[in-house]
Write an enzyme that holds these catalytic residues in place. Sequence first.
Site, mmCIF file in Angstrom:
data_model
loop_
_atom_site.group_PDB
_atom_site.id
_atom_site.type_symbol
_atom_site.label_atom_id
_atom_site.label_comp_id
_atom_site.label_asym_id
_atom_site.label_seq_id
_atom_site.Cartn_x
_atom_site.Cartn_y
_atom_site.Cartn_z
ATOM 1 N N HIS A 76 -4.407 -9.547 -7.932
ATOM 2 C CA HIS A 76 -5.567 -10.425 -7.874
ATOM 3 C C HIS A 76 -5.671 -11.080 -6.485
ATOM 4 O O HIS A 76 -6.719 -11.020 -5.835
ATOM 5 C CB HIS A 76 -5.440 -11.503 -8.956
ATOM 6 C CG HIS A 76 -6.583 -12.459 -9.008
ATOM 7 N ND1 HIS A 76 -7.638 -12.308 -9.875
ATOM 8 C CD2 HIS A 76 -6.844 -13.590 -8.298
ATOM 9 C CE1 HIS A 76 -8.498 -13.300 -9.695
ATOM 10 N NE2 HIS A 76 -8.038 -14.092 -8.752
ATOM 11 N N GLU A 77 -4.570 -11.676 -6.046
ATOM 12 C CA GLU A 77 -4.583 -12.365 -4.758
ATOM 13 C C GLU A 77 -4.710 -11.374 -3.598
ATOM 14 O O GLU A 77 -5.268 -11.703 -2.547
ATOM 15 C CB GLU A 77 -3.326 -13.235 -4.593
ATOM 16 C CG GLU A 77 -3.132 -14.299 -5.658
ATOM 17 C CD GLU A 77 -4.340 -15.215 -5.875
ATOM 18 O OE1 GLU A 77 -5.139 -15.373 -4.941
ATOM 19 O OE2 GLU A 77 -4.478 -15.757 -6.990
ATOM 20 N N HIS A 92 -8.333 -10.845 -2.912
ATOM 21 C CA HIS A 92 -8.839 -11.921 -2.049
ATOM 22 C C HIS A 92 -8.440 -11.664 -0.591
ATOM 23 O O HIS A 92 -9.252 -11.793 0.331
ATOM 24 C CB HIS A 92 -8.225 -13.265 -2.463
ATOM 25 C CG HIS A 92 -8.840 -13.896 -3.668
ATOM 26 N ND1 HIS A 92 -10.191 -14.164 -3.773
ATOM 27 C CD2 HIS A 92 -8.285 -14.355 -4.823
ATOM 28 C CE1 HIS A 92 -10.438 -14.749 -4.934
ATOM 29 N NE2 HIS A 92 -9.299 -14.874 -5.592
ATOM 30 N N GLU A 106 -14.247 -14.032 -5.599
ATOM 31 C CA GLU A 106 -13.593 -13.739 -6.876
ATOM 32 C C GLU A 106 -13.910 -12.316 -7.334
ATOM 33 O O GLU A 106 -13.098 -11.673 -7.981
ATOM 34 C CB GLU A 106 -14.035 -14.762 -7.924
ATOM 35 C CG GLU A 106 -13.162 -14.806 -9.159
ATOM 36 C CD GLU A 106 -11.708 -15.184 -8.895
ATOM 37 O OE1 GLU A 106 -10.859 -14.896 -9.765
ATOM 38 O OE2 GLU A 106 -11.407 -15.755 -7.826
#
Length: 492
Positions: A261-262, A265, A291
Site C-alpha cells: 500500500h505504502e 504512494h 490513495e
Amino acid sequence: MTSYDKLKQIFHEAALSSDIAGILHWDMSTMMPKNSRENRAEQLSYLSKIRHQLISSPNVGKLIENAKEEKLDNENSSNLIEMEREYIMSSSLPSDLVEKLSKASAKCEGIWEEARKKSDFKIVEPHLEELVKLSKEESLILADKLHCSPYEALINKFEPQSKEKDIKNIFENLEIFLVPLIDQIIQKQSEEKLISISNLMTVEQQKEIGLYLMKSIGFDFTRGRLDTSQHPFCGGAYQDIRITTRYNESDPFSSLEGIMHETGHAMYELNLPEKWKYQPAGQSRGMAMHESQSLLIEMQITRSKSFKKYLSHILKNKFELKNECWNFENIYKIGTRVNKSFIRVESDEVTYPLHIILRFNLEQKIFNDEIKIRDIPELWNQEYKKLFGKEVDVDSNGCLQDVHWYAGLFGYFPTYSLGALTAAQLASQLRLDNINLDDQIEKGNFTELLKWLKINVHSKASFYSTNDILEQVTNSKLNAKYFEDYIKNRYL
C-alpha cells in the site's frame, strides 16, 4: 525577473520547508526519543509558520495578479492556478492560528498514543477538544473564502474541488450497495477451507519478503527506505521517500499488504515530473488520487490471483517456505477474506468503505456542531453497530484506532474511499489497455504496469483535477459503478 519567476522562487522555498518538516515527521514516528516530542512540536510549528508566511504574504497576492497578465504556456498557467489556490488557502488563515494548530496537533498526537495504549478516550479528550476548537476556527475562515460549508472547506485541503454533497451521495449509495452484500459474501466464504498462516513467518522474514517485493515492483532504494512505526505511512521529502509498516507474526500478510500500500504512494511521489519539482503543479494531485495509487497496487494488483501465483512461487523458491499453506489458492483466499473487523487499517476492501462512511458521518456532525467531543466514543459505537451489526468492545478498537483526528487531519478520511473508487476506475482501463497484464504479473514483471501509471497518472501531477485525469484516461468522471462491478466480479 518576471512576477511569475518570483513566484516560482517563493514556492520553491515553501516546498523546501515542507520537505524538512516531512523528514522531521518521519523521525518523530520512527526513531525520535520519547521525551523529545515537545521540542519537535516547536520545530514543526516553526516550519509551518515559515511556510505559511512565505505563501500568505500580500506580496504573493500582488505577484499572482501581475503574473496573470504575463504570457504563459499551458503548463505554467496550470502552475499559476495551483499557486493561487495555495495562496487563497494560506492567506485566509492568520499565522498565529497556523502555529497554534501545528503545536496542538503535535501535542495531541503524542497523548493519543498513550490513550490508545490504555484504551481510554478520556486521557486525550481535553486535547482533542482544543484541537477541534482550533480546526473549527480554520474551517469557518476557509468556508467563507471558498464559499462552501466548513466541513467541505476542510475536505478541500486534501482533495481540491471536492463537493461535500457529491461525497455524501456516493457514500449513501455505497452503504446501500455494501451492507447486504457483505453478509452475502461472508456466507459464501464460510464454506471455504483455509489453512492458517498465523505464526509461520517471522518478523525478519516479513521484512525480507517486503523489501524483495518493493524492489520487484520498482521501488528505488537509492531514493527511499522502509522502517517501522505504530501507524504505517508514506512520508519524507522530494527524492527521499520514507515508508513504514508494522509487523505482526499472528497475521504476517498485514505487514506485506501495508508495505505494498505504502509502496503505491511512494511510486507516485518518486515518479512526479522532475522538471516541476518544488512547484505546486508538480506535486501529487490531492489525497484521493494519492490513495488511488496505493490501493491500485495493494488491492487491484497484489490481491489478484496472478500476483498470488507470483508470491507463492517466490515464498517457496526464494524464501524456502514450503508448507502447503503458502499455495496460491490458499493465500488468495486469505487475501480476499471478508470479515467485519473493528480496525480500519486491517479491514478488507469490501468492508473498508463502511469504516470511512462512519468517520465521514461523525466528522460532518462535529463540524455542524451537532455533537460534543465527550460523546465521540458512544456515537462511534452507535454508528459502527448500525453499519456492521455488532458492538465495539474497547476505545482502542473504536474511536482511538486512527491517528488522523488527533493529528488535526479532519476532512482527510473521505479521500480513502474516493481513492478506492478512483483505483477501480483506473484499473478497469489499465486492463483494457494491457490485456496481458495478468500474465506479466504472474511472472513478476511489473514494467508495463509502472509505465502505464507513469504516463496516465504520475506524469500528470497537479496539472489537472482528479476528474480531469479520469476523463482523459477513462472517458468518465468518477463513477462508483467501476468499484461495484469489481467487487461483484471478485467476490461473488
